[in-house]
Design a protein around this motif. Structure first.
Motif, PDB file in Angstrom:
ATOM      1  N   GLY A 134     -11.386   1.102   1.191  1.00 25.58           N
ATOM      2  CA  GLY A 134     -11.252  -0.327   0.936  1.00 25.58           C
ATOM      3  C   GLY A 134     -11.680  -1.194   2.106  1.00 25.58           C
ATOM      4  N   GLU A 135     -12.348  -0.608   3.089  1.00 24.60           N
ATOM      5  CA  GLU A 135     -12.791  -1.402   4.231  1.00 24.60           C
ATOM      6  C   GLU A 135     -13.837  -2.417   3.766  1.00 24.60           C
ATOM      7  OE1 GLU A 135     -13.781   0.944   7.767  1.00 24.60           O
ATOM      8  OE2 GLU A 135     -14.782  -0.882   8.468  1.00 24.60           O
ATOM      9  N   GLY A 136     -13.642  -3.665   4.149  1.00 23.20           N
ATOM     10  CA  GLY A 136     -14.581  -4.704   3.730  1.00 23.20           C
ATOM     11  C   GLY A 136     -14.089  -5.454   2.500  1.00 23.20           C
ATOM     12  N   TYR A 137     -12.998  -4.973   1.915  1.00 21.10           N
ATOM     13  CA  TYR A 137     -12.444  -5.635   0.720  1.00 21.10           C
ATOM     14  C   TYR A 137     -11.889  -7.011   1.092  1.00 21.10           C
ATOM     15  CZ  TYR A 137      -9.430  -6.516  -3.303  1.00 21.10           C
ATOM     16  OH  TYR A 137      -8.824  -7.088  -4.393  1.00 21.10           O
ATOM     17  N   ILE A 138     -12.199  -8.002   0.282  1.00 16.95           N
ATOM     18  CA  ILE A 138     -11.660  -9.346   0.544  1.00 16.95           C
ATOM     19  C   ILE A 138     -10.699  -9.719  -0.577  1.00 16.95           C
ATOM     20  CG2 ILE A 138     -12.245 -11.800   0.790  1.00 16.95           C
ATOM     21  CD1 ILE A 138     -15.014 -10.800   1.869  1.00 16.95           C
ATOM     22  N   LEU A 139      -9.479 -10.081  -0.193  1.00 19.01           N
ATOM     23  CA  LEU A 139      -8.465 -10.444  -1.191  1.00 19.01           C
ATOM     24  C   LEU A 139      -8.896 -11.681  -1.954  1.00 19.01           C
ATOM     25  CD1 LEU A 139      -5.057 -10.176   0.709  1.00 19.01           C
ATOM     26  CD2 LEU A 139      -5.797  -8.802  -1.233  1.00 19.01           C
ATOM     27  N   PRO A 140      -8.658 -11.709  -3.278  1.00 19.34           N
ATOM     28  CA  PRO A 140      -8.979 -12.935  -4.018  1.00 19.34           C
ATOM     29  C   PRO A 140      -8.087 -14.089  -3.561  1.00 19.34           C
ATOM     30  CG  PRO A 140      -7.934 -11.298  -5.454  1.00 19.34           C
ATOM     31  CD  PRO A 140      -8.123 -10.653  -4.125  1.00 19.34           C
ATOM     32  N   ARG A 141      -8.629 -15.292  -3.631  1.00 16.87           N
ATOM     33  CA  ARG A 141      -7.844 -16.461  -3.199  1.00 16.87           C
ATOM     34  C   ARG A 141      -6.811 -16.825  -4.262  1.00 16.87           C
ATOM     35  NH1 ARG A 141     -11.181 -20.865  -0.526  1.00 16.87           N
ATOM     36  NH2 ARG A 141     -10.049 -22.079  -2.068  1.00 16.87           N
ATOM     37  N   GLU A 142      -5.715 -17.411  -3.785  1.00 22.46           N
ATOM     38  CA  GLU A 142      -4.612 -17.744  -4.685  1.00 22.46           C
ATOM     39  C   GLU A 142      -5.053 -18.701  -5.802  1.00 22.46           C
ATOM     40  OE1 GLU A 142      -1.118 -18.628  -2.413  1.00 22.46           O
ATOM     41  OE2 GLU A 142      -0.078 -19.327  -4.227  1.00 22.46           O
ATOM     42  N   ASP A 143      -5.863 -19.711  -5.441  1.00 25.46           N
ATOM     43  CA  ASP A 143      -6.283 -20.662  -6.483  1.00 25.46           C
ATOM     44  C   ASP A 143      -7.227 -20.009  -7.492  1.00 25.46           C
ATOM     45  OD1 ASP A 143      -8.216 -20.449  -4.577  1.00 25.46           O
ATOM     46  OD2 ASP A 143      -8.702 -22.585  -4.476  1.00 25.46           O
ATOM     47  N   ALA A 144      -8.027 -19.025  -7.015  1.00 26.18           N
ATOM     48  CA  ALA A 144      -8.921 -18.315  -7.946  1.00 26.18           C
ATOM     49  C   ALA A 144      -8.097 -17.491  -8.934  1.00 26.18           C
ATOM     50  CB  ALA A 144      -9.871 -17.417  -7.166  1.00 26.18           C
ATOM     51  N   ILE A 145      -7.003 -16.883  -8.444  1.00 23.44           N
ATOM     52  CA  ILE A 145      -6.121 -16.098  -9.319  1.00 23.44           C
ATOM     53  C   ILE A 145      -5.476 -17.019 -10.360  1.00 23.44           C
ATOM     54  CG2 ILE A 145      -3.992 -14.714  -9.405  1.00 23.44           C
ATOM     55  CD1 ILE A 145      -4.818 -13.614  -6.623  1.00 23.44           C
ATOM     56  N   LYS A 146      -5.028 -18.186  -9.899  1.00 24.06           N
ATOM     57  CA  LYS A 146      -4.405 -19.160 -10.828  1.00 24.06           C
ATOM     58  C   LYS A 146      -5.397 -19.575 -11.908  1.00 24.06           C
ATOM     59  CE  LYS A 146      -0.507 -21.365  -8.667  1.00 24.06           C
ATOM     60  NZ  LYS A 146      -0.410 -21.888  -7.290  1.00 24.06           N
ATOM     61  N   ASP A 147      -6.640 -19.841 -11.503  1.00 22.41           N
ATOM     62  CA  ASP A 147      -7.680 -20.227 -12.469  1.00 22.41           C
ATOM     63  C   ASP A 147      -7.933 -19.114 -13.483  1.00 22.41           C
ATOM     64  OD1 ASP A 147      -8.017 -22.648 -11.361  1.00 22.41           O
ATOM     65  OD2 ASP A 147      -9.904 -22.197 -10.308  1.00 22.41           O
ATOM     66  N   ALA A 148      -8.078 -17.883 -12.951  1.00 25.85           N
ATOM     67  CA  ALA A 148      -8.371 -16.741 -13.836  1.00 25.85           C
ATOM     68  C   ALA A 148      -7.218 -16.530 -14.827  1.00 25.85           C
ATOM     69  CB  ALA A 148      -8.604 -15.485 -13.006  1.00 25.85           C
ATOM     70  N   LEU A 149      -5.983 -16.764 -14.354  1.00 25.72           N
ATOM     71  CA  LEU A 149      -4.816 -16.581 -15.240  1.00 25.72           C
ATOM     72  C   LEU A 149      -4.856 -17.524 -16.448  1.00 25.72           C
ATOM     73  CD1 LEU A 149      -1.608 -16.036 -13.053  1.00 25.72           C
ATOM     74  CD2 LEU A 149      -2.546 -14.506 -14.779  1.00 25.72           C
ATOM     75  N   TYR A 253      -5.517   1.850  -5.242  1.00 31.01           N
ATOM     76  CA  TYR A 253      -5.071   0.661  -4.511  1.00 31.01           C
ATOM     77  C   TYR A 253      -6.031   0.393  -3.355  1.00 31.01           C
ATOM     78  CZ  TYR A 253      -3.358   4.091  -1.168  1.00 31.01           C
ATOM     79  OH  TYR A 253      -3.286   5.125  -0.268  1.00 31.01           O
ATOM     80  N   VAL A 254      -5.935  -0.809  -2.793  1.00 33.28           N
ATOM     81  CA  VAL A 254      -6.637  -1.096  -1.537  1.00 33.28           C
ATOM     82  C   VAL A 254      -5.577  -1.533  -0.523  1.00 33.28           C
ATOM     83  CG1 VAL A 254      -8.873  -1.737  -2.523  1.00 33.28           C
ATOM     84  CG2 VAL A 254      -7.098  -3.477  -2.287  1.00 33.28           C
ATOM     85  N   GLU A 255      -5.876  -1.293   0.745  1.00 33.52           N
ATOM     86  CA  GLU A 255      -4.937  -1.670   1.798  1.00 33.52           C
ATOM     87  C   GLU A 255      -5.578  -2.775   2.621  1.00 33.52           C
ATOM     88  OE1 GLU A 255      -3.429   1.762   3.805  1.00 33.52           O
ATOM     89  OE2 GLU A 255      -2.365   0.539   5.273  1.00 33.52           O
ATOM     90  N   VAL A 256      -4.870  -3.896   2.742  1.00 32.00           N
ATOM     91  CA  VAL A 256      -5.392  -5.000   3.552  1.00 32.00           C
ATOM     92  C   VAL A 256      -4.308  -5.396   4.552  1.00 32.00           C
ATOM     93  CG1 VAL A 256      -6.353  -7.349   3.512  1.00 32.00           C
ATOM     94  CG2 VAL A 256      -6.722  -5.833   1.556  1.00 32.00           C
ATOM     95  N   ASP A 257      -4.629  -5.338   5.832  1.00 27.56           N
ATOM     96  CA  ASP A 257      -3.690  -5.680   6.908  1.00 27.56           C
ATOM     97  C   ASP A 257      -2.334  -5.011   6.713  1.00 27.56           C
ATOM     98  OD1 ASP A 257      -5.654  -7.259   7.979  1.00 27.56           O
ATOM     99  OD2 ASP A 257      -4.951  -9.080   6.949  1.00 27.56           O
ATOM    100  N   GLY A 258      -2.360  -3.744   6.361  1.00 28.92           N
ATOM    101  CA  GLY A 258      -1.117  -2.983   6.223  1.00 28.92           C
ATOM    102  C   GLY A 258      -0.392  -3.169   4.898  1.00 28.92           C
ATOM    103  N   SER A 259      -0.894  -4.067   4.043  1.00 28.15           N
ATOM    104  CA  SER A 259      -0.252  -4.244   2.724  1.00 28.15           C
ATOM    105  C   SER A 259      -1.067  -3.529   1.649  1.00 28.15           C
ATOM    106  CB  SER A 259      -0.172  -5.720   2.353  1.00 28.15           C
ATOM    107  OG  SER A 259       0.639  -6.391   3.262  1.00 28.15           O
ATOM    108  N   ILE A 260      -0.325  -2.967   0.688  1.00 30.19           N
ATOM    109  CA  ILE A 260      -0.961  -2.223  -0.408  1.00 30.19           C
ATOM    110  C   ILE A 260      -1.100  -3.137  -1.630  1.00 30.19           C
ATOM    111  CG2 ILE A 260      -0.567  -0.313  -2.057  1.00 30.19           C
ATOM    112  CD1 ILE A 260      -1.158   0.749   0.709  1.00 30.19           C
ATOM    113  N   TYR A 261      -2.295  -3.156  -2.217  1.00 30.45           N
ATOM    114  CA  TYR A 261      -2.521  -3.904  -3.461  1.00 30.45           C
ATOM    115  C   TYR A 261      -3.001  -2.899  -4.506  1.00 30.45           C
ATOM    116  CZ  TYR A 261      -2.253  -7.906  -0.356  1.00 30.45           C
ATOM    117  OH  TYR A 261      -1.823  -8.835   0.561  1.00 30.45           O
ATOM    118  N   HIS A 262      -2.137  -2.597  -5.482  1.00 29.57           N
ATOM    119  CA  HIS A 262      -2.492  -1.577  -6.473  1.00 29.57           C
ATOM    120  C   HIS A 262      -3.043  -2.229  -7.747  1.00 29.57           C
ATOM    121  CE1 HIS A 262       1.034  -2.411  -8.895  1.00 29.57           C
ATOM    122  NE2 HIS A 262       1.719  -2.487  -7.773  1.00 29.57           N
ATOM    123  N   HIS A 263      -3.416  -1.382  -8.720  1.00 29.27           N
ATOM    124  CA  HIS A 263      -4.235  -1.864  -9.841  1.00 29.27           C
ATOM    125  C   HIS A 263      -3.470  -2.271 -11.103  1.00 29.27           C
ATOM    126  CE1 HIS A 263      -4.740   2.134 -12.218  1.00 29.27           C
ATOM    127  NE2 HIS A 263      -3.571   2.084 -11.620  1.00 29.27           N
TER     128      HIS A 263
END
Ligand code: ADP
Ligand code: MG
Length: 338
Positions: A134-149, A253-263
């Motif tokens: 997951g190196e290079g993975y960029i977390l989606p932005r909060e407002d983008a998630i809200k829009d997609a929802l 999952y991907v790991e970003v700054d020590g946090s796990i984001y699963h699918h």
């Protein structure tokens, strides 16, 4: 991605092994890549010339390419997503599958939702998880998630008279049920082959057992320890036709700054779901149910998840974040720890 599904790649990954195991019955083992995951088959047959294992791989690829995939432009789901905003006729098989998905959405209080595609596309966790660390993975932005929802919500799907109407921008994603459902399709294929006396087919997180072994011993299906996925937690001993599906936060999952984001995403927040459990294993006669409910129960947690499992008369095993095992009675009867 498409090249992954090409026959050439799959043939390269194939391993053939024939083992004598009785007067007439032979065991055929084969391992392939299909549906973006590892497929392992063990088939007991009286006819070794029968290309059953290849036919099974072909059937899995057909389901993926022609029906289920959100990404491949050859599939029915892809075409439905392209026509979001209109009312379109849906093939009977897919129409019934969507109806069953909506039923699980209603029973799970909306935690299971096959209209989450726009949010899943934003996260792209499956893609990154299979690529590596997951190196290079960029977390989606909060407002983008809200829009997609905004472009999600099973209650906005209209399924009537063989037709689907969903709002523009909606994206169906059947990733939570595709493998289990495909195992149900494979059962039909196995039943048509009278020479097949028993089989196990493992398709990613879902495993089918079918028929019996020549020596009369049960099928053994391992359950991974979600706290250390290199180890097994225990084994289910099963006789006849069953489907076992496991959903957890430890595999994709991907790991970003020590946090796990699963699918597995929570439709209420658009973020990876949190509950008291780390993995859920569902045992059912039906592959669709075991796969759908493992995902739903993961999000609901052990208490509400167990209620849902009871409602659908399936067996459940929850492994909590603390490492406790919570099991239904029927699960307890077939599960033993290592
Ligand atoms: P696996 O595919 O590894 O067996 P699951 O059966 O639990 O795992 O399905 C996870 C997939 O389901 C995700 O990759 C995504 O495509 C889809 N998904 C994620 N969150 C949800 C949800 N809340 N409801 C329905 N489908 C979901
Ligand atoms: Mg599932």
């Amino acid at each position: 991605m498409k090249s992954l599904f090409r026959k050439g790649f799959i043939v390269l990954c194939s391993l053939w092994m024939l083992t004598g195991c009785g007067k007439d019955t032979q065991l055929i083992r084969q391992t392939d890549m299909a549906m973006g995951t590892v497929v392992q088959q063990s088939i007991y047959t009286n006819d070794v010339k029968d290309k059953i294992t290849d036919d099974i791989i072909e059937a899995i690829e057909w389901q993926e390419q022609q029906i289920l995939s959100r990404r491949l432009d050859t599939s029915s789901v892809y075409r439905l997503n392209e026509t979001a905003g209109n009312t379109v006729a849906v093939k009977e098989e897919l129409y019934d599958l969507l109806k069953r998905c909506v039923d699980i959405s209603v029973s799970s209080g909306g935690k299971f939702d096959c209209t989450l595609g726009s949010v899943i596309e934003l996260w792209q966790i499956d893609k990154w998880a299979t690529l590596g660390d997951g190196e290079g993975y960029i977390l989606p932005r909060e407002d983008a998630i809200k829009d997609a929802l905004q472009a999600t919500g099973y209650e906005k799907l209209m399924l009537e008279d063989g037709q689907l109407t969903m709002p523009g921008g909606f994206v169906l994603d059947l990733g939570a049920v595709g493998k289990g459902y495909t195992l149900d399709v494979l059962v039909q294929l196995l039943k048509e082959r009278e020479t097949v006396t028993g089989a196990t087919i493992s398709l990613g997180g879902s495993v089918l057992t079918y028929g019996s072994k020549p020596d009369g011993t049960p099928w053994y299906v391992g359950v991974v320890n979600p706290h250390d996925s290199s180890k097994q937690l225990g084994v289910l001993s099963l006789r006849g036709q069953w489907c076992v599906s496991t959903s957890g936060d430890y595999e994709r999952y991907v790991e970003v700054d020590g946090s796990i984001y699963h699918h597995i995403l929570d439709p209420d927040s658009g973020y990876p779901g949190e509950s008291d459990v780390k993995s859920v294993t569902i045992l059912s006669r039906n592959g669709f149910l075991s796969d759908a409910l493992s995902t739903a129960c993961f999000l609901l947690g052990s208490e509400k998840g167990m209620e849902l499992a009871r409602q659908y008369e399936v067996e459940a095993l929850f492994v909590t974040k603390q490492g406790e095992l919570v099991m239904s009675d029927g699960m307890q009867a077939v599960f033993r720890t290592e």
